[in-house]
Design an enzyme around this catalytic site. Structure first.
Site, PDB file in Angstrom:
ATOM      1  N   GLY A 259       8.110  -4.208  58.973  1.00 30.23           N
ATOM      2  CA  GLY A 259       8.437  -5.375  59.670  1.00 30.23           C
ATOM      3  C   GLY A 259       7.319  -6.178  59.785  1.00 30.23           C
ATOM      4  O   GLY A 259       7.518  -7.351  60.158  1.00 30.23           O
ATOM      5  N   GLU A 293       6.321   2.119  57.576  1.00 34.36           N
ATOM      6  CA  GLU A 293       7.005   1.850  56.360  1.00 34.36           C
ATOM      7  C   GLU A 293       7.021   0.435  56.091  1.00 34.36           C
ATOM      8  O   GLU A 293       7.978  -0.389  56.022  1.00 34.36           O
ATOM      9  CB  GLU A 293       8.493   1.967  56.807  1.00 34.36           C
ATOM     10  CG  GLU A 293       8.769   3.742  57.197  1.00 34.36           C
ATOM     11  CD  GLU A 293      10.119   3.755  57.760  1.00 34.36           C
ATOM     12  OE1 GLU A 293      10.780   2.623  58.125  1.00 34.36           O
ATOM     13  OE2 GLU A 293      10.736   4.750  57.815  1.00 34.36           O
ATOM     14  N   GLY A 295       6.939  -2.900  53.862  1.00 36.41           N
ATOM     15  CA  GLY A 295       7.436  -3.429  52.493  1.00 36.41           C
ATOM     16  C   GLY A 295       6.792  -4.832  51.954  1.00 36.41           C
ATOM     17  O   GLY A 295       5.886  -5.094  51.430  1.00 36.41           O
ATOM     18  N   ARG A 331      16.339 -15.690  48.663  1.00 36.14           N
ATOM     19  CA  ARG A 331      15.722 -15.606  49.748  1.00 36.14           C
ATOM     20  C   ARG A 331      16.131 -16.920  50.302  1.00 36.14           C
ATOM     21  O   ARG A 331      16.392 -16.995  51.574  1.00 36.14           O
ATOM     22  CB  ARG A 331      14.125 -15.176  50.114  1.00 36.14           C
ATOM     23  CG  ARG A 331      14.234 -13.657  49.647  1.00 36.14           C
ATOM     24  CD  ARG A 331      12.686 -13.220  49.893  1.00 36.14           C
ATOM     25  NE  ARG A 331      12.553 -13.332  51.394  1.00 36.14           N
ATOM     26  CZ  ARG A 331      11.782 -14.228  52.085  1.00 36.14           C
ATOM     27  NH1 ARG A 331      11.343 -15.197  51.642  1.00 36.14           N
ATOM     28  NH2 ARG A 331      11.691 -13.999  53.570  1.00 36.14           N
ATOM     29  N   CYS A 362      25.479 -23.396  39.942  1.00 34.40           N
ATOM     30  CA  CYS A 362      26.501 -23.925  40.540  1.00 34.40           C
ATOM     31  C   CYS A 362      26.707 -23.796  41.908  1.00 34.40           C
ATOM     32  O   CYS A 362      27.919 -23.234  42.133  1.00 34.40           O
ATOM     33  CB  CYS A 362      27.546 -24.197  39.407  1.00 34.40           C
ATOM     34  SG  CYS A 362      27.253 -24.795  38.070  1.00 34.40           S
TER      35      CYS A 362
HETATM   36  C1  LIG Z   1      13.407  -3.036  55.138  1.00 35.89           C
HETATM   37  C2  LIG Z   1      12.884  -1.860  56.109  1.00 35.89           C
HETATM   38  C3  LIG Z   1      11.714  -1.543  55.920  1.00 35.89           C
HETATM   39  C4  LIG Z   1      10.522  -2.506  55.484  1.00 35.89           C
HETATM   40  O1  LIG Z   1      10.432  -3.759  55.996  1.00 35.89           O
HETATM   41  P1  LIG Z   1       9.328  -4.847  55.920  1.00 35.89           P
HETATM   42  O2  LIG Z   1       9.950  -6.032  56.838  1.00 35.89           O
HETATM   43  O3  LIG Z   1       9.557  -5.373  54.485  1.00 35.89           O
HETATM   44  O4  LIG Z   1       8.057  -4.344  56.207  1.00 35.89           O
HETATM   45  C5  LIG Z   1      11.179  -0.373  56.635  1.00 35.89           C
HETATM   46  N1  LIG Z   1      11.849   0.460  57.027  1.00 35.89           N
HETATM   47  C6  LIG Z   1      13.283   0.275  57.062  1.00 35.89           C
HETATM   48  C7  LIG Z   1      13.913   1.300  57.632  1.00 35.89           C
HETATM   49  C8  LIG Z   1      13.795  -0.613  56.498  1.00 35.89           C
HETATM   50  O5  LIG Z   1      15.058  -0.972  56.451  1.00 35.89           O
END
Ligand SMILES: *Cc1c(COP(=O)(O)O)cnc(C)c1O
Length: 440
Positions: A259, A293, A295, A331, A362
């Site tokens: 997150g 976690e 991303g 996005r 379109c």
């Molecule tokens: C999407 C997600 C993430 C990664 O979120 P980011 O905002 O990209 O860091 C981590 N854990 C879970 C369970 C997710 O669904």
């Protein structure tokens, strides 16, 4: 992401992206490689991802936790960027994976990530996907509901295995981000209500031989740029851990989710040190193995999407029409998100004009930028859409019969095509016309 942020100036945008610079006749250069050269060699639209940036960010994140002596395992959220080459770079950095489907689980294993370093999250895991995870004895399955807990217990017993699991807690906290990417409120579909955890935890730990319950997991949302929701969420988890332990239950692992946000526009995005501080303050004295976690924070700034101006249309507004569309990068259309746009030729920024940058699809929502101040662009000019390394390629489609764009990885002075541009023949060959339909 919200309209309360004024647009950054051209210079601020560059300052916020230290991996990008203008180098004379090479134009815009990413980590030493001319993006113009890539666009000429491979055509547009074309994704470019820098292994150097990815690696630097992976190390910066690990260093932030190391500096606070936090025992942390980092699992890259594969849904943000699932390319084998990117997963390989991160695996070399010691990252595990956070996966949300059987497909992502297979991808992570194929990229050489060890099963025990994989966490499986996701609201709708099928029996087949759970069996795959149990079979490979992955590190942890994050359980989303009572119903799923019973399914995992039964499947594992049938397989004469024990599945390592954690409970995903819904802490009922608003991540203060776009509502389409907040996941930790009671009305969101994710996790088990935090007040239901203690009773269920006892049941799972004393009464369910198919599972080995190791702890709790939480993921509040995405693109979070303030400490407050993280702190609230983790305080809630810490309180739960204390309650469980007072009840004599065993908690060895806490998964803090992902997150962490970035500065797409003018957000005051905090460094990973902020996250590490909050985790140290809230969970640091619990003597547990911690997991994160991330991303977006890792991958977004490592990637750009290159496009060429098809035409400039002067109507009620000036529309700069580029050859990348919402089928490539969805996005902006899906989340109203803002991406920086830079011309690949170093522009004269004294004569900016206000334009809408749009794709060829379109659909009225196929817009990358509304009323954006940009140096004058003309047919044939090349541009880069910034921070496209996360939630970009993974969400691409072939809408409007537009084959998937090429992907290039750069590292040092090397560059390699990591996904060939799809051809229209490849699209057509997947389709079959029933033989009762006579060809005209
Ligand atoms: C999407 C997600 C993430 C990664 O979120 P980011 O905002 O990209 O860091 C981590 N854990 C879970 C369970 C997710 O669904």
């Amino acid at each position: 992401m919200t309209s309360t942020h004024p647009d950054p100036t051209f210079q601020t945008l560059l300052n916020n992206h230290p991996n990008l610079s203008y180098e004379g006749r090479q134009g815009l250069v990413m980590d030493g490689t001319s993006l113009t050269d890539i666009a000429r060699e491979h055509g547009t639209p074309c994704w470019v991802i820098s292994a150097d940036t990815l690696r630097q960010r992976a190390h910066a994140l690990q260093d932030a936790f190391r500096a606070r002596n936090l025992p942390i395992h980092c699992h890259f959220a594969v849904k943000a960027q699932d390319h084998q080459a990117c997963l390989t770079v991160l695996a070399h950095c010691g990252f595990g994976a956070d996966v949300v489907s059987g497909g992502e689980l297979r991808r992570a294993l194929a990229a050489g990530i060890r099963a025990r370093d994989i966490v499986f999250s996701g609201i709708g895991k099928t029996d087949d996907e759970l069996e795959l995870a149990i079979h490979h004895q992955i590190g942890q399955i994050n359980v989303e509901s009572v119903e799923e807990l019973h399914r995992i217990n039964a499947l594992a017993q049938n397989m004469q295995q024990r599945a390592r699991i954690a409970f995903r807690v819904n802490p009922d906290i608003d991540a203060q981000t776009h509502s389409k990417i907040t996941t930790g409120r009671a009305e969101d579909k994710f996790g088990i209500a935090h007040d239901a955890i203690p009773a269920l935890y006892r049941k799972a730990q004393t009464d369910m031989p198919g599972v080995e319950l190791v702890g709790l997991a939480v993921h509040l949302g995405s693109q979070m740029v303030t400490a407050a929701p993280f702190r609230k969420g983790y305080e809630r988890i810490a309180a739960l851990v204390r309650t469980l332990r007072e009840d004599g239950l065993h908690v060895s692992d806490i998964d803090c989710g992902g997150g962490l946000g970035i500065a797409y526009r003018n957000e005051q995005a905090p460094p990973p040190a902020m996250l590490a501080d909050v985790i140290a303050e809230t969970l640091g004295d619990l003597d547990v193995q911690l997991h994160v976690e991330p991303g977006r924070w890792l991958a977004a700034p490592a990637g750009v999407l290159l496009a060429r101006v098809i035409d400039v249309k002067d109507a009620a507004r000036r529309f700069v029409i580029i050859d990348a569309g919402m089928n490539d990068l969805v996005r902006p259309a899906m989340y109203d998100s803002w991406h920086g746009i830079l011309p690949l030729n170093e522009p004269d920024t004294t004569t900016e004009e206000c334009v809408d940058v749009v794709g060829p699809i379109c659909e009225s929502s196929d817009i990358f930028a509304r009323q954006r101040s940009l140096p004058p662009l003309k047919k044939g000019d090349l541009v880069a859409l910034l921070d496209a390394g996360a939630y970009g390629t993974v969400m691409s489609s072939t809408y409007n019969s537009r084959p998937l764009a090429a992907q290039v990885m750069i590292e040092g002075d090397r560059k390699a095509i990591i996904r060939r541009r799809q051809t229209l023949e490849e699209l057509l060959v997947q389709e079959a016309v029933p033989d009762w339909l006579a060809r005209p």
